[in-house]
Design an enzyme around this catalytic site. Structure first.
Site, short mmCIF file in Angstrom:
data_model
loop_
_atom_site.label_atom_id
_atom_site.label_comp_id
_atom_site.label_asym_id
_atom_site.label_seq_id
_atom_site.Cartn_x
_atom_site.Cartn_y
_atom_site.Cartn_z
N GLU A 192 22.70 52.19 60.10
CA GLU A 192 22.35 51.73 61.32
C GLU A 192 21.52 52.62 62.55
O GLU A 192 20.73 52.15 63.31
CB GLU A 192 23.72 51.19 62.13
CG GLU A 192 24.13 49.82 61.34
CD GLU A 192 23.28 48.77 61.58
OE1 GLU A 192 22.65 48.59 62.80
OE2 GLU A 192 23.11 47.83 60.71
N SER A 472 78.78 14.35 68.23
CA SER A 472 80.14 15.09 68.11
C SER A 472 79.91 16.75 68.33
O SER A 472 81.09 17.29 68.23
CB SER A 472 80.69 14.74 66.80
OG SER A 472 81.02 13.29 66.77
#
Length: 776
Positions: A192, A472
């Site tokens: 680059e 319950s």
């Protein structure tokens, strides 16, 4: 006539511009430069201020990282090699013949060697460590260093389970320059920006070379921007394409290089650059990209991986190795060849690198959230102490209580059990939903949460938000209130029909599930068999507010109204709220808030907050001990007896729950080390045909069977004794006497009278004992 002479015309000399005109031009040029110079200088000052303001301040909004618990290995730990290998696979360790590189392991039957990755824990940095782990009889038998010598402890790095991202959804893991492999930096600069260390932000030679290549090829095939220009473009400027933006890019690059050293610019570039997309999440920086594509920290990137990461700079979407593997590999190999041609790597290394596969993991590294239901709980607990903005931008590291192995087991159970229940009950496919919560009995740490049949789907979180009637499951609170007021497990309760006229004039007439009345039954059998008539009579005898008080002391924060129907479960809770109630029962009456977070650490490693264990005694331990015995009887002989085949040796305690028309199926219970709650139902609230025993109990049983948990062997607190009693009426008895049952009883509540068999066993036939009994 003499010939005529041809007249010669004089050529006019070329006209020169009048000196006055030339003077005016230079004068205009001078004044233009003089007037514009301050503007140019002013604009440069403006750009310089922009560069300094943004680059010296907080450069990035860094997401918070959320981690599971770290697995700590030590001699004696209850763990087998299969479970450890499962943990290593979740951490994406590579398996080989030897554990040499960080993040690798090897296994030879009951011996496993591994090398951890370095990690920054809340208590400091831990480097890579190697270890040899030997197993025997389901435990870690020995833990030794690779070169010998015992290790007292080895801590694996925790699994990252997600992040809390900024509003713009940029995800990055910041790295320091000294953490970046040299091969990656060399590859990046070679491809680059070869003159990075010699130019001043702009490289005229690279620009000219790029223009020549582009003109020859007839297309834009090469760029002339330096790394500094690329950083300026991504960090400071908008993505618009214009000549003015290009001028600004060049000027700001020059200013950036003037102000800051090369190393700082390079480090910023490595953390800023865009390298891919995962849905709405943008992957920025090489640190995040390494985890996302390869599942390894950046420090472990080698030549082929470095070349692939640099490949993405030219087009993260175009060269996406998951979608376009051939294209990405071709570009990667060309980069490796370029490195070879320029002498950066030798021929053999380049050839070996080109032969390597792309090495991209099938699963992205902690892309978004692994376990959204648990993550949701973490987010809610964090909001009590932190602003959302801080969570999204300050780079916090959040260490949670999640156990990845338990979570994986729970998800597998839900995924397999729901289709099986639908098939068995001939229900529409895909209609059943479930929620499961698992916590540690001691300490209240939440280990696993699943909020639906698709556990990786971040939709409606039923574990936290499905507020449903609990049936319950409320009954233990009724019996707890009775035991706290002098009742015993042997106290007879009438299981017979009755009617109650309510304040609005309506009639409440409860009934048993089997539509039968069972007469006088001892208290523990009424709970074990979940008799509605006996429970309702007991609750009304005590007063409904006493049951409400018991629920609140167990940990319920939701306000509830003291209607009689509450005694049989006409109260709505989310599974997490139910888990809190049973957590207090598992803690022998000590309330410990359920927690999903251990500690929060700042980006610089400073500890911000620790979430310590908090304990508060809210319920009489003697009453809880007796209630736990009765809940164990639910599993031994009551409504949950089908669980015995799965967890018979664990002696678990629990309670089934079923709501009207079989709409909700519940089971909540605990072993010696874990608490778990399971709910099964439908989002449209239609009947499922499942009771607590036929639906949620199956899910709960498989979850607990997969846990490495301890048996429940409660130790009687002071003031509670174990006694043999005959039940009708309650009298002291002895082992071997007809109808005698051994029950935990408060010493102050032991029956005075003994049965004939009991007196004979106690040796109570003497005249002295008879006279002493009269005075007693």
């Amino acid at each position: 006539m003499p010939p005529r002479k041809r007249s010669r015309r004089r050529r006019k000399p070329p006209q020169r511009p009048p000196r006055r005109l030339l003077w005016r031009f230079f004068k205009l040029l001078f004044w233009t430069a003089l007037v514009s110079a301050p503007l140019v200088v002013g604009y440069l000052f403006y750009l310089d201020r922009e560069v300094r303001t943004q680059f010296e301040g907080k450069r990035w909004a860094v997401p918070a990282r959320v981690f599971a618990r770290p697995l700590e290995l030590f001699p004696g730990l209850k763990l087998d090699p299969d479970r450890l290998e499962q943990e290593l696979e979740l951490l994406r360790y590579s398996k080989g013949r030897a554990a040499q590189a960080p993040g690798s392991y090897a296994r030879n039957q009951s011996v496993l060697s591994l090398r951890t990755r370095g990690f920054r824990f809340a208590d400091g940095e831990q480097g890579t460590q190697g270890a040899l782990v030997r197993f025997a009889e389901g435990r870690v038998a020995a833990l030794t260093a690779p070169r010998g010598g015992s290790l007292p402890l080895l801590r694996l790095e925790p699994l990252e389970i997600g992040g809390i991202y900024p509003a713009h959804n940029e995800d990055r893991v910041l790295v320091r320059l000294d953490e970046v492999p040299p091969i990656l930096i060399e590859t990046l600069l070679t491809i680059e920006d070869r003159h990075f260390y010699s130019h001043h932000g702009v490289d005229p030679g690279a620009i000219a070379r790029a223009m020549w290549v582009n003109l020859r090829s007839g297309r834009v095939s090469q760029g002339g921007s330096t790394l500094t220009q690329q950083l300026v473009k991504n960090f400071f400027l908008t993505p618009e394409r214009s000549l003015w933006r290009k001028v600004n890019e060049a000027l700001m690059a020059l200013l950036l290089e003037w102000r800051y050293p090369k190393q700082e610019i390079l480090e910023a570039y490595l953390n800023e650059v865009y390298l891919g997309q995962d849905g709405t999440r943008a992957i920025h920086g090489f640190g995040r990209a390494s985890l996302d594509y390869f599942g390894v920290p950046l420090a472990q990137v080698d030549l082929p991986k470095a070349a692939l990461l640099v490949t993405l700079l030219r087009g993260a979407s175009y060269y996406d190795p998951r979608r376009n593997p051939e294209r990405a590999r071709e570009r990667r190999d060309r980069i490796i060849t370029t490195l070879e041609q320029r002498g950066m790597v030798d021929a053999s290394a380049a050839d070996a690198a080109r032969r390597q596969p792309l090495g991209v993991s099938a699963q992205r590294g902690a892309s978004s959230v692994r376990h959204p239901a648990f993550f949701d709980l973490v987010r809610r607990q964090l909001r009590r102490d932190y602003r959302d903005e801080d969570l999204r931008s300050e780079g916090l590291r959040i260490f949670t209580t999640l156990d990845p192995l338990v979570q994986a087991d729970v998800e597998r159970v839900v995924a397999s059990e729901l289709p099986a229940l639908e098939k068995a009950r001939k229900l529409p496919r895909g209609k059943l939903q479930a929620a499961v919560i698992v916590s540690r009995g001691e300490g209240g740490e939440v280990l696993a949460v699943t909020g639906g049949r698709r556990p990786r789907y971040a939709g409606f979180n039923r574990a936290l938000d499905a507020v449903r009637p609990i049936g319950s499951l409320v009954k233990p609170a009724v019996y707890l209130a009775a035991l706290e007021r002098g009742y015993t497990l042997a106290t007879p309760i009438e299981d017979a029909p009755f009617e109650l006229t309510l304040d609005d004039g309506s009639t409440w007439a409860p009934n048993n599930y089997d539509r039968k009345a069972h007469g006088s039954v001892p208290l523990y059998l009424a709970l074990a068999n979940s008799y509605n008539l006996a429970t309702a009579r007991l609750g009304m005898e005590l007063g409904v507010p006493r049951t409400v008080d018991a629920l609140q002391r167990l940990g319920l924060r939701r306000p509830v109204k003291a209607f009689p129907s509450l005694l049989l479960g006409a109260v709505e809770m989310a599974p997490l709220e139910v888990a809190q109630l049973y957590q207090t029962l598992a803690g022998n009456g000590f309330y410990t808030p359920l927690r999903a977070i251990r500690e929060v650490v700042a980006a610089d490693g400073a500890e911000l907050q620790r979430y310590p264990l908090t304990v508060e005694q809210r319920v009489d331990p003697a009453a809880v001990h007796q209630l736990t015995w009765a809940l164990q009887e639910v599993v031994r002989s009551g409504t949950a007896r089908s669980l015995q085949h799965a967890v018979a040796a664990l002696g678990v305690a629990g309670k089934t729950g079923t709501t009207d028309d079989l709409r909700d199926s519940w089971f909540a219970g605990y072993s010696g080390e874990h608490v778990a709650v399971a709910w099964v139902g439908r989002d449209d609230n239609e009947p499922t045909g499942l009771t607590g025993a036929s639906g949620a109990l199956r899910v709960w049983g498989r979850v607990l069977a997969g846990l490495d948990t301890g048996a429940l062997n409660p130790v009687a607190p002071e003031g509670v004794t174990s006694a043999w009693l005959e039940l009708d009426p309650p009298r002291r008895s002895a082992a071997g006497c007809p109808g005698a049952v051994q029950l935990p009883v408060a010493a102050t509540a032991l029956p005075v009278e003994a049965s004939d068999c009991g007196r004979r066993s106690e040796g109570g036939d003497s005249l002295g004992d008879w006279i002493r009994g009269l005075f007693e």
